[in-house]
Design a protein around this motif. Structure first.
Motif, PDB file in Angstrom:
ATOM      1  N   TYR A 103       7.279  87.216  -8.591  1.00 58.21           N
ATOM      2  CA  TYR A 103       8.741  87.225  -8.583  1.00 58.21           C
ATOM      3  C   TYR A 103       9.230  85.815  -8.866  1.00 58.21           C
ATOM      4  N   ASN A 133      12.712  83.782 -10.538  1.00 58.46           N
ATOM      5  CA  ASN A 133      14.111  83.989 -10.896  1.00 58.46           C
ATOM      6  C   ASN A 133      14.799  82.633 -10.990  1.00 58.46           C
ATOM      7  N   PRO A 161      14.377  91.250 -12.130  1.00 53.28           N
ATOM      8  CA  PRO A 161      13.095  90.853 -11.508  1.00 53.28           C
ATOM      9  C   PRO A 161      13.024  91.189 -10.015  1.00 53.28           C
ATOM     10  N   ALA A 220      10.136  93.433  -8.317  1.00 55.40           N
ATOM     11  CA  ALA A 220       9.331  92.839  -7.245  1.00 55.40           C
ATOM     12  C   ALA A 220       9.287  93.723  -6.011  1.00 55.40           C
TER      13      ALA A 220
END
Length: 145
Positions: free
Chosen positions: A105, A107, A131, A135
């Motif tokens: 994950y 971001n 995302p 995740a």
């Protein structure tokens, strides 16, 4: 308080909050939030609240995160204040989180803080929700064009 000193104080509050996220330091998070804080996630995916009111509600929302996330991994943090209002602080940062589920994950975030009297009165977090959905085990299928 002089404007430059106020800017420094407020950026330090935001930086401390972000570091508390990385450190899983819920006591520091609580200390930095005003009792009537408002937390917004305008682009949150379904199942996540878009707005949370009050320090107790924010802390209740944050409390179960360690069950899903092992490490937060916030980095490349840059914090600025608005010229017109040193109480308006904007933070830009990235994450590379280790999740309990073996998924990646990553971001990028922009968080806008309103800081008054040394406390976070309001913060609005912007991030790509796709995302996050993936995740946590979901999927996003784009429409066929």
């Amino acid at each position: 308080m002089e404007q430059d000193a106020l800017r420094q104080t407020n950026t330090t509050v935001a930086e401390r909050y972000l570091q508390a996220i990385n450190d899983w330091d819920f006591d520091v998070k609580r200390e930095l939030l005003a009792p009537d804080v408002v937390f917004e996630m305008r682009w949150a995916p379904a199942g996540f609240p878009r707005r949370i009111d009050g320090v107790e509600a924010v802390m209740e929302f944050l409390a179960p995160l360690p069950e899903s996330i092992v490490t937060e991994g916030l980095y490349d943090i840059r914090v600025e204040t608005l010229h017109s209002d040193p109480g308006q602080v904007v933070a830009f940062y990235k994450s590379d989180m280790k999740m309990v589920r073996p998924v990646e994950y990553k971001n990028e975030y922009v968080t806008c803080f309103t800081i008054r009297n040394g406390k976070i009165a309001h913060f609005r977090e912007y991030y790509d929700p796709i995302p996050l959905v993936v995740a946590f085990g979901g999927s996003v299928t784009p429409p066929l064009l």
